[in-house]
Design a protein around this motif. Structure first.
Motif, PDB file in Angstrom:
ATOM      1  N   LEU A  14       0.876  -1.319  -0.016  1.00 17.26           N
ATOM      2  CA  LEU A  14       0.010   0.179   0.109  1.00 17.26           C
ATOM      3  C   LEU A  14       1.073   1.317   0.050  1.00 17.26           C
ATOM      4  O   LEU A  14       1.676   1.307   0.814  1.00 17.26           O
ATOM      5  CB  LEU A  14      -0.823  -0.007   1.136  1.00 17.26           C
ATOM      6  CG  LEU A  14      -1.875  -1.146   1.495  1.00 17.26           C
ATOM      7  CD1 LEU A  14      -2.805  -1.097   2.729  1.00 17.26           C
ATOM      8  CD2 LEU A  14      -2.749  -1.336   0.349  1.00 17.26           C
ATOM      9  N   CYS A  15       0.789   2.071  -1.030  1.00 15.40           N
ATOM     10  CA  CYS A  15       1.622   3.285  -1.051  1.00 15.40           C
ATOM     11  C   CYS A  15       0.650   4.427  -0.889  1.00 15.40           C
ATOM     12  O   CYS A  15      -0.167   4.518  -1.901  1.00 15.40           O
ATOM     13  CB  CYS A  15       2.148   3.327  -2.563  1.00 15.40           C
ATOM     14  SG  CYS A  15       3.290   1.957  -2.757  1.00 15.40           S
ATOM     15  N   THR A  16       0.672   5.404   0.085  1.00 15.38           N
ATOM     16  CA  THR A  16       0.010   6.420   0.286  1.00 15.38           C
ATOM     17  C   THR A  16       0.427   7.684  -0.304  1.00 15.38           C
ATOM     18  O   THR A  16       1.697   7.991  -0.038  1.00 15.38           O
ATOM     19  CB  THR A  16      -0.488   6.753   1.787  1.00 15.38           C
ATOM     20  OG1 THR A  16      -0.903   5.588   2.163  1.00 15.38           O
ATOM     21  CG2 THR A  16      -1.352   7.682   2.063  1.00 15.38           C
ATOM     22  N   TYR A  17      -0.296   8.478  -1.040  1.00 14.62           N
ATOM     23  CA  TYR A  17       0.175   9.449  -1.773  1.00 14.62           C
ATOM     24  C   TYR A  17      -0.569  10.813  -1.342  1.00 14.62           C
ATOM     25  O   TYR A  17      -1.985  10.752  -1.030  1.00 14.62           O
ATOM     26  CB  TYR A  17       0.168   9.407  -3.420  1.00 14.62           C
ATOM     27  CG  TYR A  17       1.249   8.444  -3.966  1.00 14.62           C
ATOM     28  CD1 TYR A  17       2.392   9.136  -4.434  1.00 14.62           C
ATOM     29  CD2 TYR A  17       0.848   7.310  -3.939  1.00 14.62           C
ATOM     30  CE1 TYR A  17       3.225   8.291  -4.837  1.00 14.62           C
ATOM     31  CE2 TYR A  17       1.887   6.526  -4.337  1.00 14.62           C
ATOM     32  CZ  TYR A  17       3.258   6.846  -4.748  1.00 14.62           C
ATOM     33  OH  TYR A  17       4.312   6.146  -5.238  1.00 14.62           O
ATOM     34  N   TYR A  18      -0.031  11.821  -1.179  1.00 13.77           N
ATOM     35  CA  TYR A  18      -0.660  13.281  -0.619  1.00 13.77           C
ATOM     36  C   TYR A  18      -0.483  14.352  -1.786  1.00 13.77           C
ATOM     37  O   TYR A  18       0.597  14.322  -2.427  1.00 13.77           O
ATOM     38  CB  TYR A  18      -0.056  13.479   0.516  1.00 13.77           C
ATOM     39  CG  TYR A  18      -0.994  14.923   1.176  1.00 13.77           C
ATOM     40  CD1 TYR A  18      -2.156  15.025   1.354  1.00 13.77           C
ATOM     41  CD2 TYR A  18      -0.325  15.978   0.994  1.00 13.77           C
ATOM     42  CE1 TYR A  18      -2.804  16.114   1.842  1.00 13.77           C
ATOM     43  CE2 TYR A  18      -0.895  17.246   1.589  1.00 13.77           C
ATOM     44  CZ  TYR A  18      -2.060  17.191   1.879  1.00 13.77           C
ATOM     45  OH  TYR A  18      -2.699  18.465   2.632  1.00 13.77           O
ATOM     46  N   SER A  19      -1.701  14.926  -2.308  1.00 11.17           N
ATOM     47  CA  SER A  19      -1.515  15.981  -3.150  1.00 11.17           C
ATOM     48  C   SER A  19      -1.692  17.344  -2.342  1.00 11.17           C
ATOM     49  O   SER A  19      -2.760  17.695  -1.867  1.00 11.17           O
ATOM     50  CB  SER A  19      -2.861  16.055  -4.213  1.00 11.17           C
ATOM     51  OG  SER A  19      -2.821  17.153  -4.682  1.00 11.17           O
ATOM     52  N   PRO A  20      -0.515  18.278  -2.227  1.00  6.79           N
ATOM     53  CA  PRO A  20      -0.534  19.413  -1.384  1.00  6.79           C
ATOM     54  C   PRO A  20      -1.723  20.480  -1.961  1.00  6.79           C
ATOM     55  O   PRO A  20      -2.498  21.146  -1.321  1.00  6.79           O
ATOM     56  CB  PRO A  20       0.733  20.062  -1.176  1.00  6.79           C
ATOM     57  CG  PRO A  20       1.447  18.753  -1.672  1.00  6.79           C
ATOM     58  CD  PRO A  20       0.827  17.942  -2.446  1.00  6.79           C
ATOM     59  N   LYS A  21      -1.823  20.287  -3.462  1.00  5.25           N
ATOM     60  CA  LYS A  21      -2.610  21.419  -3.904  1.00  5.25           C
ATOM     61  C   LYS A  21      -4.199  20.866  -3.893  1.00  5.25           C
ATOM     62  O   LYS A  21      -4.933  21.750  -3.500  1.00  5.25           O
ATOM     63  CB  LYS A  21      -2.374  21.222  -5.632  1.00  5.25           C
ATOM     64  CG  LYS A  21      -3.263  22.258  -6.428  1.00  5.25           C
ATOM     65  CD  LYS A  21      -2.744  22.079  -7.835  1.00  5.25           C
ATOM     66  CE  LYS A  21      -3.905  23.213  -8.746  1.00  5.25           C
ATOM     67  NZ  LYS A  21      -3.547  22.732  -9.878  1.00  5.25           N
ATOM     68  N   ALA A  22      -4.437  19.379  -3.856  1.00  2.00           N
ATOM     69  CA  ALA A  22      -5.850  19.047  -3.662  1.00  2.00           C
ATOM     70  C   ALA A  22      -6.213  18.994  -2.267  1.00  2.00           C
ATOM     71  O   ALA A  22      -7.329  18.836  -1.802  1.00  2.00           O
ATOM     72  CB  ALA A  22      -6.193  17.909  -4.573  1.00  2.00           C
ATOM     73  N   LYS A  23      -5.168  18.792  -1.646  1.00  3.41           N
ATOM     74  CA  LYS A  23      -5.205  18.783   0.053  1.00  3.41           C
ATOM     75  C   LYS A  23      -5.845  17.229   0.146  1.00  3.41           C
ATOM     76  O   LYS A  23      -7.045  17.018   0.954  1.00  3.41           O
ATOM     77  CB  LYS A  23      -5.956  19.616   0.816  1.00  3.41           C
ATOM     78  CG  LYS A  23      -5.124  20.998   0.777  1.00  3.41           C
ATOM     79  CD  LYS A  23      -5.778  21.867   1.562  1.00  3.41           C
ATOM     80  CE  LYS A  23      -5.227  23.456   1.697  1.00  3.41           C
ATOM     81  NZ  LYS A  23      -3.870  23.607   1.424  1.00  3.41           N
ATOM     82  N   LYS A  24      -5.699  16.065  -0.621  1.00  2.00           N
ATOM     83  CA  LYS A  24      -6.243  15.031  -0.524  1.00  2.00           C
ATOM     84  C   LYS A  24      -5.336  13.873  -0.878  1.00  2.00           C
ATOM     85  O   LYS A  24      -4.032  14.075  -1.288  1.00  2.00           O
ATOM     86  CB  LYS A  24      -7.298  14.644  -1.721  1.00  2.00           C
ATOM     87  CG  LYS A  24      -8.463  15.652  -1.728  1.00  2.00           C
ATOM     88  CD  LYS A  24      -9.583  15.496  -2.751  1.00  2.00           C
ATOM     89  CE  LYS A  24     -10.533  16.349  -2.566  1.00  2.00           C
ATOM     90  NZ  LYS A  24     -11.631  16.050  -3.516  1.00  2.00           N
TER      91      LYS A  24
END
Length: 193
Positions: free
Chosen positions: A81-91
């Motif tokens: 499981l690789c979790t990614y975060y989008s700073p722009k979308a805040k998701k």
């Protein structure tokens, strides 16, 4: 004694059978010699597969957490499981990489980690070897180890990258925490059930 026409049929059938056998071996033989392309893999190999799917989900996606509960004693696992975060979308999104090259994206999940891991870290095979060296015991055939890589320590003001390697048994759970960049021992935790 067999008739001349019967001998021809037997020879023809045997020749046909041998030709067919040779053809099958020529076509299928290489399949037995080539190792599985998408067999159990290390964390870094899984991240290589997950990254394009994460970028497709959000172009600014940053890797923030990598884990598995199906870790093997050699540091590989059949799924990550690789979790990614989008700073722009805040998701956040969880990109699951499985044996066989399957990659699934579970988009817009609850944010669990927002600090990017970056690319400067030891791989899961090195982490499990360091955990064993630090005294964590598990079977050589183990296929249920827990591995996790995440940035922690934000509350102390000194965020740091950590690997966790855990083993569970009938009487409890033991885990070793390591520095994510060099696999140096940080601490050990033992919980009795």
């Amino acid at each position: 004694m067999t008739a001349p026409s019967d001998r021809f049929d037997i020879r023809a059938r045997c020749g046909l059978w041998q030709a067919l056998r040779r053809m099958v071996l020529l076509l299928a033989g290489p399949l037995f010699l080539v190792p599985a392309v998408h067999a159990a893999q290390t964390a870094k190999a899984a991240i290589t597969q997950a990254a394009p799917a994460a970028a497709k989900w959000q172009p600014d996606a940053q890797l923030t957490h990598v884990s598995t509960l199906r870790g093997q004693a050699d540091g590989r696992a059949p799924s990550w499981l690789c979790t990614y975060y989008s700073p722009k979308a805040k998701k956040s999104a969880i990109v699951t990489v499985r044996d066989g090259g399957m990659v699934e994206v579970d988009a817009d999940v609850r944010n669990t980690s927002v600090d990017a891991i970056g690319g400067d870290f030891v791989d899961s095979d090195q982490a499990v070897a360091a955990a064993a060296k630090a005294g964590l015991t598990f079977a050589k055939a183990a296929k249920d180890l827990g591995f996790g890589l995440v940035v922690g320590g934000q509350a102390t003001g000194k965020p740091q990258l950590y690997w966790s390697v855990m083993v569970s048994g009938a009487k409890g759970m033991s885990g070793v925490t390591l520095n994510g960049k060099d696999a140096a021992f940080v601490k050990r935790d033992d919980i009795k059930y």
